[in-house]
Design a protein around this motif. Structure first.
Motif, PDB file in Angstrom:
ATOM      1  N   PHE A  54       0.836  -1.208   0.000  1.00  0.00           N
ATOM      2  CA  PHE A  54       0.000   0.000   0.000  1.00  0.00           C
ATOM      3  C   PHE A  54       0.867   1.254   0.000  1.00  0.00           C
ATOM      4  O   PHE A  54       0.596   2.207  -0.723  1.00  0.00           O
ATOM      5  N   LYS A  55       1.909   1.270   0.827  1.00  0.00           N
ATOM      6  CA  LYS A  55       2.789   2.450   0.957  1.00  0.00           C
ATOM      7  C   LYS A  55       3.473   2.751  -0.369  1.00  0.00           C
ATOM      8  O   LYS A  55       3.690   3.914  -0.711  1.00  0.00           O
ATOM      9  N   ALA A  56       3.794   1.715  -1.123  1.00  0.00           N
ATOM     10  CA  ALA A  56       4.447   1.909  -2.421  1.00  0.00           C
ATOM     11  C   ALA A  56       3.472   2.440  -3.471  1.00  0.00           C
ATOM     12  O   ALA A  56       3.873   3.171  -4.378  1.00  0.00           O
ATOM     13  N   ALA A  57       2.186   2.099  -3.351  1.00  0.00           N
ATOM     14  CA  ALA A  57       1.222   2.434  -4.400  1.00  0.00           C
ATOM     15  C   ALA A  57       0.395   3.687  -4.126  1.00  0.00           C
ATOM     16  O   ALA A  57       0.224   4.528  -5.012  1.00  0.00           O
ATOM     17  N   TRP A  58      -0.157   3.798  -2.916  1.00  0.00           N
ATOM     18  CA  TRP A  58      -1.177   4.816  -2.677  1.00  0.00           C
ATOM     19  C   TRP A  58      -0.716   6.268  -2.773  1.00  0.00           C
ATOM     20  O   TRP A  58      -1.476   7.108  -3.266  1.00  0.00           O
ATOM     21  N   PRO A  59       0.474   6.632  -2.365  1.00  0.00           N
ATOM     22  CA  PRO A  59       0.850   8.042  -2.510  1.00  0.00           C
ATOM     23  C   PRO A  59       0.802   8.533  -3.964  1.00  0.00           C
ATOM     24  O   PRO A  59       0.452   9.682  -4.225  1.00  0.00           O
ATOM     25  N   GLN A  60       1.090   7.654  -4.916  1.00  0.00           N
ATOM     26  CA  GLN A  60       1.038   8.038  -6.333  1.00  0.00           C
ATOM     27  C   GLN A  60      -0.385   8.007  -6.894  1.00  0.00           C
ATOM     28  O   GLN A  60      -0.634   8.518  -7.971  1.00  0.00           O
ATOM     29  N   MET A  61      -1.318   7.418  -6.162  1.00  0.00           N
ATOM     30  CA  MET A  61      -2.683   7.264  -6.664  1.00  0.00           C
ATOM     31  C   MET A  61      -3.652   8.299  -6.102  1.00  0.00           C
ATOM     32  O   MET A  61      -4.821   8.313  -6.472  1.00  0.00           O
ATOM     33  N   GLU A  62      -3.183   9.159  -5.228  1.00  0.00           N
ATOM     34  CA  GLU A  62      -4.106  10.071  -4.543  1.00  0.00           C
ATOM     35  C   GLU A  62      -4.857  10.980  -5.511  1.00  0.00           C
ATOM     36  O   GLU A  62      -6.073  11.130  -5.406  1.00  0.00           O
ATOM     37  N   GLU A  63      -4.165  11.575  -6.447  1.00  0.00           N
ATOM     38  CA  GLU A  63      -4.822  12.498  -7.368  1.00  0.00           C
ATOM     39  C   GLU A  63      -5.914  11.786  -8.177  1.00  0.00           C
ATOM     40  O   GLU A  63      -7.015  12.302  -8.342  1.00  0.00           O
ATOM     41  N   ALA A  64      -5.634  10.580  -8.628  1.00  0.00           N
ATOM     42  CA  ALA A  64      -6.585   9.847  -9.461  1.00  0.00           C
ATOM     43  C   ALA A  64      -7.765   9.286  -8.667  1.00  0.00           C
ATOM     44  O   ALA A  64      -8.812   8.999  -9.241  1.00  0.00           O
ATOM     45  N   THR A  65      -7.604   9.148  -7.355  1.00  0.00           N
ATOM     46  CA  THR A  65      -8.647   8.510  -6.553  1.00  0.00           C
ATOM     47  C   THR A  65      -9.383   9.476  -5.637  1.00  0.00           C
ATOM     48  O   THR A  65     -10.258   9.063  -4.870  1.00  0.00           O
ATOM     49  N   GLY A  66      -9.057  10.749  -5.685  1.00  0.00           N
ATOM     50  CA  GLY A  66      -9.807  11.779  -4.970  1.00  0.00           C
ATOM     51  C   GLY A  66      -9.880  11.586  -3.473  1.00  0.00           C
ATOM     52  O   GLY A  66      -8.878  11.322  -2.809  1.00  0.00           O
ATOM     53  N   ASP A  67     -11.094  11.698  -2.927  1.00  0.00           N
ATOM     54  CA  ASP A  67     -11.291  11.615  -1.478  1.00  0.00           C
ATOM     55  C   ASP A  67     -10.848  10.273  -0.902  1.00  0.00           C
ATOM     56  O   ASP A  67     -10.332  10.211   0.216  1.00  0.00           O
ATOM     57  N   PHE A  68     -11.036   9.210  -1.661  1.00  0.00           N
ATOM     58  CA  PHE A  68     -10.604   7.897  -1.201  1.00  0.00           C
ATOM     59  C   PHE A  68      -9.090   7.899  -0.984  1.00  0.00           C
ATOM     60  O   PHE A  68      -8.596   7.477   0.070  1.00  0.00           O
TER      61      PHE A  68
END
Length: 177
Positions: A54-68
């Protein structure tokens, strides 16, 4: 007292690891359901492998996933690990006995959400520390891979709710019996 909620993806044959098989079945229904799970939680409770993924993936996905993505990246994470030493990504490593640490967390916090983290789920199940199991059963058999439940883990459950997505995923909520 907070509750511990395990949310898991599994195949019909019980495999949970490397859920690339879930992609073709994921849709807006599951997305909304997963979002409500995350928004309900005060913190994530994770095993080391899930935390690292999760730590490797989620920081780069924040913009694309909005509030989630904002919630995922911003919320506290409690991680069961004996090997990591430098917490990152709003993480705190559980010190000492994991069962004791989770028991304290449940007393001191609101809902704790576990995703993946099968070893942690099995440990907490054996100690009656999971209050709700939310299982997504995907209509696929992969024939090999790590099962969610370890040999020797036993728990009696009662079905609390269920729904089926338009892609055939059974979403089952169980409570300890």
């Amino acid at each position: 007292m907070g509750k511990t909620i395990a949310v898991e993806y599994v195949t019909l044959d019980g495999v949970f690891e490397e859920p690339a098989w879930s992609g073709p079945y994921f849709n807006d229904e599951l997305g909304a359901w997963q979002s409500s799970n995350l928004m309900e939680a005060d913190a994530l409770l994770l095993g080391r492998r899930t935390y690292e993924g999760f730590k490797a993936a989620w920081p780069q996905m924040e913009e694309a996933t909005g509030d989630f993505g904002k919630k995922m990246n911003g919320m506290p994470k409690y991680v069961a690990t004996t090997t990591l030493t430098e917490p990152e990504w709003n993480a705190e490593f559980l010190q000492g006995d994991v069962v004791e640490a989770v028991t304290r967390l449940k007393t001191d916090s609101g809902p704790l959400l576990i995703n993946g983290s099968a070893s942690l789920v099995n440990l907490l199940t054996r100690h009656n520390l999971i209050d709700e199991y939310r299982i997504m059963v995907y209509p696929v058999v992969v024939g090999e891979g790590r099962k969610l439940w370890d040999e020797g883990t036993k728990v009696a459950l009662k079905l609390s709710s269920t729904f089926t997505t338009t892609t055939g995923v059974e979403v089952l909520t169980y409570l300890p019996a």
